[in-house]
Design an enzyme around this catalytic site. Structure first.
Site, mmCIF file in Angstrom:
data_model
loop_
_atom_site.group_PDB
_atom_site.id
_atom_site.type_symbol
_atom_site.label_atom_id
_atom_site.label_comp_id
_atom_site.label_asym_id
_atom_site.label_seq_id
_atom_site.Cartn_x
_atom_site.Cartn_y
_atom_site.Cartn_z
ATOM 1 N N CYS A 333 0.802 -1.232 0.000
ATOM 2 C CA CYS A 333 0.000 0.000 0.000
ATOM 3 C C CYS A 333 0.832 1.279 0.000
ATOM 4 O O CYS A 333 0.565 2.173 -0.812
ATOM 5 C CB CYS A 333 -0.987 0.040 1.147
ATOM 6 S SG CYS A 333 -1.438 -1.533 1.834
ATOM 7 N N ARG A 362 7.581 -10.607 6.068
ATOM 8 C CA ARG A 362 6.898 -10.499 7.356
ATOM 9 C C ARG A 362 7.665 -11.334 8.367
ATOM 10 O O ARG A 362 7.924 -12.510 8.130
ATOM 11 C CB ARG A 362 5.457 -10.991 7.230
ATOM 12 C CG ARG A 362 4.672 -10.066 6.331
ATOM 13 C CD ARG A 362 3.250 -10.493 6.112
ATOM 14 N NE ARG A 362 2.624 -9.560 5.180
ATOM 15 C CZ ARG A 362 1.407 -9.694 4.676
ATOM 16 N NH1 ARG A 362 0.674 -10.709 5.048
ATOM 17 N NH2 ARG A 362 0.932 -8.813 3.837
ATOM 18 N N GLN A 380 2.206 -11.366 -2.822
ATOM 19 C CA GLN A 380 0.765 -11.183 -3.019
ATOM 20 C C GLN A 380 0.467 -10.785 -4.454
ATOM 21 O O GLN A 380 1.244 -10.066 -5.068
ATOM 22 C CB GLN A 380 0.252 -10.068 -2.104
ATOM 23 C CG GLN A 380 0.047 -10.508 -0.686
ATOM 24 C CD GLN A 380 -0.679 -9.450 0.120
ATOM 25 O OE1 GLN A 380 -0.664 -8.281 -0.235
ATOM 26 N NE2 GLN A 380 -1.298 -9.861 1.198
ATOM 27 N N ASP A 382 -1.240 -8.456 -5.456
ATOM 28 C CA ASP A 382 -1.828 -7.292 -4.813
ATOM 29 C C ASP A 382 -2.298 -6.259 -5.832
ATOM 30 O O ASP A 382 -1.744 -6.163 -6.925
ATOM 31 C CB ASP A 382 -0.740 -6.660 -3.933
ATOM 32 C CG ASP A 382 -1.320 -5.890 -2.781
ATOM 33 O OD1 ASP A 382 -2.552 -5.868 -2.642
ATOM 34 O OD2 ASP A 382 -0.525 -5.305 -2.024
ATOM 35 N N HIS A 384 -4.304 -2.060 -5.787
ATOM 36 C CA HIS A 384 -5.015 -0.980 -5.102
ATOM 37 C C HIS A 384 -5.809 -0.210 -6.133
ATOM 38 O O HIS A 384 -5.249 0.243 -7.132
ATOM 39 C CB HIS A 384 -4.034 -0.068 -4.368
ATOM 40 C CG HIS A 384 -3.374 -0.751 -3.214
ATOM 41 N ND1 HIS A 384 -2.171 -1.396 -3.323
ATOM 42 C CD2 HIS A 384 -3.807 -0.959 -1.940
ATOM 43 C CE1 HIS A 384 -1.867 -1.953 -2.168
ATOM 44 N NE2 HIS A 384 -2.837 -1.718 -1.311
ATOM 45 N N LYS A 463 -14.638 -5.227 5.284
ATOM 46 C CA LYS A 463 -13.862 -6.020 4.334
ATOM 47 C C LYS A 463 -14.537 -7.346 4.030
ATOM 48 O O LYS A 463 -15.381 -7.819 4.789
ATOM 49 C CB LYS A 463 -12.440 -6.237 4.840
ATOM 50 C CG LYS A 463 -12.280 -7.378 5.794
ATOM 51 C CD LYS A 463 -10.842 -7.564 6.218
ATOM 52 C CE LYS A 463 -10.846 -8.475 7.437
ATOM 53 N NZ LYS A 463 -9.630 -9.095 7.771
ATOM 54 N N HIS A 509 -8.158 -2.189 -1.315
ATOM 55 C CA HIS A 509 -7.001 -3.084 -1.285
ATOM 56 C C HIS A 509 -7.546 -4.454 -1.627
ATOM 57 O O HIS A 509 -8.514 -4.896 -1.026
ATOM 58 C CB HIS A 509 -6.387 -3.195 0.105
ATOM 59 C CG HIS A 509 -6.115 -1.908 0.806
ATOM 60 N ND1 HIS A 509 -4.841 -1.454 1.050
ATOM 61 C CD2 HIS A 509 -6.931 -0.983 1.353
ATOM 62 C CE1 HIS A 509 -4.884 -0.322 1.715
ATOM 63 N NE2 HIS A 509 -6.148 -0.005 1.919
HETATM 64 ZN ZN ZN Z 1 -3.052 -2.490 0.581
#
Ligand code: ZN
Ligand code: ZN
Length: 628
Positions: A333, A362, A380, A382, A384, A463, A509
């Site tokens: 993000c 992580r 991920q 991922d 946005h 979410k 997200h």
């Molecule tokens: Zn995010």
């Protein structure tokens, strides 16, 4: 007094009547089979009184699949285990023994450590108890009385438990064993028709590693032998599919002590990875995402701005760069916020969808790492999505549709959990009504079954957690879709509207595979390593019979490779039988044996299932194209 039965009829009972009395009033057969009382939705021991006006349900041995009925059965089995262990091992101290999902355990401090092979004898001792029959007596006790009782027996863990117990103290006795216990318990041991001790493990008293290490004995119990057999079969199937075993066996990946939690991917594993990546890129392009790339490390200031510090600081690897605190990103993000904020954005650019399959780190605690399912290096899929309020509905619906499309590619069905406003929410109820409504509508439109997780949303927005059901019917948490107005405002992001003024921005997200690592781990288990043709690391293996056919198989390999199929020749000096068996172990979809009788007009093909057929090269290629 009166209680209400499940069919809404009322049952009149004398003052002080117990659950068992209620069962007897309904019928002697029911009373005999009764195992548990459910009152206003909560479980209660049959020996305890019912309350005027409450709604009751008597669970019996016929509710063999009911989770509460299984809990009371297994909790009672745990007490039988403790009784058996105390008889077999004089001087053993008992700690706690609760029912858990799929079974129960009991923790002991043995005078001498025991080994796995002791379980058989303990199980035999429990069988003896079951043959003799046990019944449970419940009594209330004062703390002093209970401490005296357990103190005399030298049960120091029980004494400690009495000291820290809240509320009333109750004791349950069966045979010569009395336990400190809230219950509930069965009336007697008759309903325990099947029992098995399943394993040993170390466990610290009260889960604290500064305390004594105890021995935990696991077991399970059922209302019927058939149920136990089916459970053991499922367990065996899960073991057979375990990705931690299959991964190295199929040459997909391994882990090294040099970097726990970060898989080392082998070439075959990367084939699967890139097939997933191809789908990700193809679908992203179709759905209007832009592929971007942002840094892995940032100064700490970035994470204070994003809100990851201090909340996730422990989860992030920190660095010292030129004497200043930095960290490795655990999420994408912040980078995407910086990218969006690199210039003034007009409403005409929205929605703007940034995608990046970047490696994230992580700092998971070593003990919680679990194969590919919980790793330190997470990749991920991922993205946005930056949008205005009016675009949220369509964008969320698009993401949910995308998720459903993806999971169906792998023959898994999607389900979801909608997490709604928590107690510490920010923003008004009207805003939350809108955002929760948008998420719920998207699930409805896509006909995805969902449950509500009330109060489980993040403080800044609701979410959707996405789940897939695999071949064993297990539910895996996959991606998430999170609506958020906080992070854009923390980074001071807005867009310029048609009215030439700045407006607040929303970001969605979302990750749909979740992570490549986890997704591949789940796929390995879902397919038990037998990937569909299009995903298999090696799709075709050619086995030449003797030296003379090597060059023909090489030509065939080159032809099939040029046609787009991942093809290998196994020309080891092994027998044909051995080479076929090895390709079966490697779960290769198609094997072609090439000998004197074979030619491009007649190939001897062998399916992964063992089926054999012959086909011309042209027909074979045509068949494979259908599978691709
Ligand atoms: Zn995010
Ligand atoms: Zn108990």
């Amino acid at each position: 007094m009166k209680v209400v039965l499940p069919d809404s009829s009322e049952l009149e009972l004398p003052e002080g009547a117990t659950g068992l009395d209620a069962a007897r009033a309904i019928g002697p057969k029911l009373a005999e089979q009764a195992v548990l009382l459910r009152a206003n939705g909560n479980v209660r021991d049959l020996r305890l009184p019912v309350v005027d006006g409450e709604q009751i349900q008597i669970l019996t041995t016929r509710d063999a699949k009911d989770p509460d009925a299984l809990f009371v059965l297994r909790h009672s089995a745990a007490h039988l285990l403790a009784e058996a262990v105390r008889r077999l091992y004089p001087g053993v101290k008992v700690a706690i023994g609760p029912p858990i999902e799929h079974g129960f355990y009991y923790d002991f401090e043995f005078p001498e450590p025991i080994r796995e092979d002791a379980l058989e004898q303990i199980e035999a001792e429990i069988r003896k108890e079951l043959a003799e029959g046990r019944s449970w007596q419940r009594e209330e006790s004062s703390a002093e009385e209970a401490k005296r009782l357990f103190g005399e027996q030298g049960e120091r863990y029980k004494v400690e438990l009495v000291d820290t117990a809240q509320g009333e103290i109750s004791l349950y006795t069966q045979g010569d064993f009395t336990d400190l216990c809230r219950g509930p318990h069965l009336q007697d041991s008759k309903p325990i028709k099947a029992l098995k001790l399943t394993g040993l493990a170390g466990a610290y008293w009260r889960g604290d590693e500064r305390n004594t290490q105890l021995t935990r004995i696991y077991g399970t119990a059922f209302y019927s032998q058939d149920d136990l057999d089916a459970y053991l079969e499922r367990l065996e199937d899960a073991r057979r599919r375990d990705h931690r075993r299959l991964g190295p066996q199929l040459d997909l990946f391994h882990f090294s002590e040099r970097s726990p939690g970060s898989p080392l991917w082998h070439a075959k594993g990367m084939v699967i990875w890139y097939e997933l990546e191809k789908i990700r890129q193809r679908e992203n392009a179709k759905r209007g995402y832009l592929e971007v790339k942002t840094p892995i490390i940032y100064d700490a200031e970035t994470f204070w701005t994003s809100g990851h510090f201090p909340k996730y600081e422990d989860l992030m690897f920190s660095l010292d760069v030129d004497g200043r605190p930095w960290a490795m990103k655990s999420m994408n993000c912040p980078g995407h916020m910086l990218l969006f904020g690199s210039r003034l954005r007009s409403y005409k650019e929205l929605p703007l969808r940034f995608a990046e399959p970047s490696p994230l780190h992580r700092d998971e605690i070593t003990g919680t790492l679990h194969g590919l399912l919980r790793v330190r290096l997470v990749t991920q899929d991922d993205a946005h999505i930056f949008c205005n309020e009016g675009q949220i509905q369509d964008e969320i619906a698009g993401v949910v549709d995308y998720a459903r499309y993806l999971y169906e590619l792998f023959g898994m069905s999607a389900s979801a959990e909608l997490a709604t406003r928590p107690a510490n929410k920010i923003g008004t109820d009207e805003q939350w009504d809108m955002t929760e409504g948008v998420l719920e509508t998207a699930l409805r439109l896509n006909e995805i079954p969902y449950t509500l997780a009330a109060g489980e949303g993040a403080f800044y927005g609701p979410k959707i957690d996405l789940f897939m059901d695999d071949a064993l019917g297990r539910k895996w948490q996959m991606g998430t879709i999170q609506l958020d107005s906080q992070m854009p405002s923390r980074f001071g992001l807005t867009y310029v509207g048609a009215d030439n003024t700045e407006h607040p921005l929303y970001v969605i997200h979302r990750a749909l595979y979740g992570s490549f690592e986890r997704f591949i781990g789940i796929l390995v288990e879902h397919y038990a390593g037998a990937f569909p043709f299009w995903l298999a690391p090696v799709q075709i293996r050619l086995i030449p019979v003797g030296e003379g056919h090597r060059s023909s198989t090489h030509a065939l390999r080159d032809h099939l490779t040029a046609a787009g199929f991942r093809t290998e020749v196994d020309e080891r000096d092994e027998t044909v039988g051995k080479r076929i068996r090895d390709s079966e172990l490697e779960k290769i979809p198609k094997v072609v044996v090439y000998g004197d009788r074979e030619s491009a007009d007649s190939l001897a093909v062998r399916d992964r299932g063992g089926q054999q057929y012959s086909a011309s090269l042209a027909d074979f290629v045509q068949e494979l194209e259908q599978l691709q």
